[in-house]
Design a protein around this motif. Structure first.
Motif, PDB file in Angstrom:
ATOM      1  N   HIS A  89      47.327 -11.328 -19.670  1.00 25.32           N
ATOM      2  CA  HIS A  89      45.929 -11.376 -20.102  1.00 25.32           C
ATOM      3  C   HIS A  89      45.322 -12.715 -19.697  1.00 25.32           C
ATOM      4  N   THR A 142      41.805  -8.836 -17.028  1.00 23.39           N
ATOM      5  CA  THR A 142      40.924  -9.988 -16.923  1.00 23.39           C
ATOM      6  C   THR A 142      39.706  -9.759 -17.813  1.00 23.39           C
ATOM      7  N   PRO A 143      38.865 -10.772 -18.030  1.00 24.65           N
ATOM      8  CA  PRO A 143      37.677 -10.566 -18.864  1.00 24.65           C
ATOM      9  C   PRO A 143      36.786  -9.427 -18.392  1.00 24.65           C
ATOM     10  N   THR A 144      36.700  -9.207 -17.083  1.00 28.68           N
ATOM     11  CA  THR A 144      35.841  -8.128 -16.591  1.00 28.68           C
ATOM     12  C   THR A 144      36.442  -6.742 -16.835  1.00 28.68           C
ATOM     13  N   ASP A 145      37.753  -6.674 -17.089  1.00 28.03           N
ATOM     14  CA  ASP A 145      38.371  -5.374 -17.339  1.00 28.03           C
ATOM     15  C   ASP A 145      37.932  -4.758 -18.668  1.00 28.03           C
ATOM     16  N   TYR A 146      37.324  -5.566 -19.536  1.00 31.98           N
ATOM     17  CA  TYR A 146      36.807  -4.988 -20.774  1.00 31.98           C
ATOM     18  C   TYR A 146      35.594  -4.095 -20.521  1.00 31.98           C
ATOM     19  N   GLN A 147      35.117  -4.068 -19.274  1.00 29.14           N
ATOM     20  CA  GLN A 147      34.072  -3.107 -18.904  1.00 29.14           C
ATOM     21  C   GLN A 147      34.637  -1.701 -18.721  1.00 29.14           C
ATOM     22  N   ARG A 148      35.965  -1.569 -18.642  1.00 30.02           N
ATOM     23  CA  ARG A 148      36.592  -0.258 -18.474  1.00 30.02           C
ATOM     24  C   ARG A 148      36.341   0.617 -19.703  1.00 30.02           C
TER      25      ARG A 148
END
Length: 430
Positions: free
Chosen positions: A119, A100-106
């Motif tokens: 995606h 999800t868009p927030t997973d790019y914080q990983r």
């Protein structure tokens, strides 16, 4: 007020979306649409020319997607993203993972290696984020358009500058409701097979020039795009814009003018304004020194809906055309955000004011966006004629004015954001 003809508009729509139909960049359909635009311009006695540029055309003969739910494989519809490869006709499979868009914080994407990645969101508006995703080496991507919780896959594409610089894996658009079903039912694995992919081809921009007299060195641009997304006849997106530009040409060609009005139908917009980017790169000095504004028409023919104008300009630019739209009983939402998804954007990257004229019918845009049912039943020639009459009247007034009543530049506060977006998504200037 100049009056556009719904009958002429309906005829042009029939040619584009009915007779020609699907007009993918680099294909015979796109070229046929360009030829129609050029022929209308020539019949008006206007100078007309076609500027060609290279593209990669989506040529797909088969596309299959199957998802394993429990002990059984189930087939689902899909659409290969433009600018991404097929599978050479071989099946490619992987265990399902979701991002999800927030997973790019990983910090770490290694868990995506070899996976079939669902995606959420079909646009990745960060070169760095896309590079991280591709570096993780997923087997393939299943993109979910989160604007529309529908049961039909929508066609779309990855940004050409991203895939050219970073690479790509097979990327398929899937229906939002299908992806929901997979996750809710505990799907474990997916596999896809695509025959075809991207091939070198040629697209084109068509210019209809209406020369001015004593102030001919100043150019007012108006535009649309004649290509469509995969499997879509594109009556609204963007048959509406093309027929609007043609009707503007018919209304203004017989009239005297001091400033030049340059009408352009761009190719390959659906791959992220490849045609308009090619045009501004080829004519950057001319636009920067002679260009005064760009008025872009895209997807504004919906029967039911409301008008949105994406405007990147000083306030006096909007003030110049607002009375003409109001005189046609047109009210609209003004959006000043920097939006790269229309052909006005490369022009504002050169520094001149631009507007994107757009009619929506739901909060996600248009419910038939990039679908096979964007056909002649979706558009109203009367709606298009009303808008075009107002725009043509404004262009006529601007072309004959002693001095333009607006600042021919974009606000300084927007310039850094425009430049950053141009560099990241389009690859910047050569």
């Amino acid at each position: 007020m100049l009056h556009a003809s719904p009958d002429r508009i309906a005829h042009d729509l029939q040619v584009l979306a009915g007779d020609i139909g699907i007009r993918l960049a680099g294909t015979d359909g796109e070229r046929a649409a360009a030829d129609h635009v050029a022929e209308v311009g020539r019949r008006l006695g206007a100078p007309v020319w076609i500027e060609e540029f290279p593209v990669r055309s989506r040529v797909v003969s088969e596309e299959q997607l199957e998802v394993r739910i429990g002990d059984a494989w189930h087939a689902f519809a899909c659409s290969l993203f433009s600018s991404t490869p097929g599978t050479g006709g071989e099946w490619r499979s992987g265990a399902i993972a979701t991002i999800t868009p927030t997973d790019y914080q990983r910090d770490d994407f290694s868990h995506l290696r070899g996976k079939a990645v669902i995606h959420l969101g079909c646009h990745i508006e960060s070169r760095a984020a896309y590079q991280r995703l591709i570096a993780a080496q997923p087997a393939f991507l299943l993109m979910v358009d989160t604007r529309y919780a529908g049961d039909t896959p929508r066609a779309d594409g990855m940004f050409p500058s991203y895939t050219a610089d970073i690479g790509a894996v097979p990327t398929l658009n899937v229906a939002h409701q299908d992806a929901w079903h997979w996750v809710a039912q505990g799907a474990t694995e997916a596999r896809c097979r695509v025959v075809g992919g991207m091939e070198p081809a040629t697209s084109q921009n068509v210019v209809i020039d209406l020369p001015g007299t004593d102030l001919a060195h100043e150019i007012l641009y108006a535009s649309a795009h004649h290509d469509t997304q995969a499997d879509s006849p594109g009556a609204d997106d963007n048959g509406s814009g093309v027929v609007g530009v043609l009707e503007i040409a018919r209304l203004l060609a017989p009239l005297p003018r001091r400033r030049t009005i340059r009408l352009i139908s761009f190719g390959a917009e659906e791959q992220l304004s490849v045609g308009s980017a090619a045009y501004v790169r080829a004519h950057r000095d001319e636009i920067a020194t002679r260009g005064r504004c760009m008025y872009n028409l895209d997807s504004f023919g919906s029967h039911l809906g409301w008008l949105q104008l994406y405007i990147n300009a000083h306030p006096d630019f909007e003030a110049s055309f607002r009375p003409y739209l109001h005189a046609a009983d047109l009210r609209y939402q003004t959006i000043t955000a920097v939006v790269p998804y229309a052909d006005h954007f490369p022009f504002i990257a050169t520094g001149i004011p631009g507007v994107f004229h757009y009619r929506v019918n739901c909060d996600g845009g248009r419910f038939f966006h990039h679908r096979p049912d964007d056909d002649l039943t979706r558009v109203s020639p009367a709606v298009i004629a009303r808008d075009v009459g107002a725009i043509a009247t404004w262009l006529d007034a601007m072309s004959t004015a002693d001095a333009l009543p607006f600042t021919p530049s974009i606000p300084e506060a927007q310039r850094d954001e425009v430049a950053a977006c141009w560099e990241d998504l389009f690859g910047g200037w050569p």
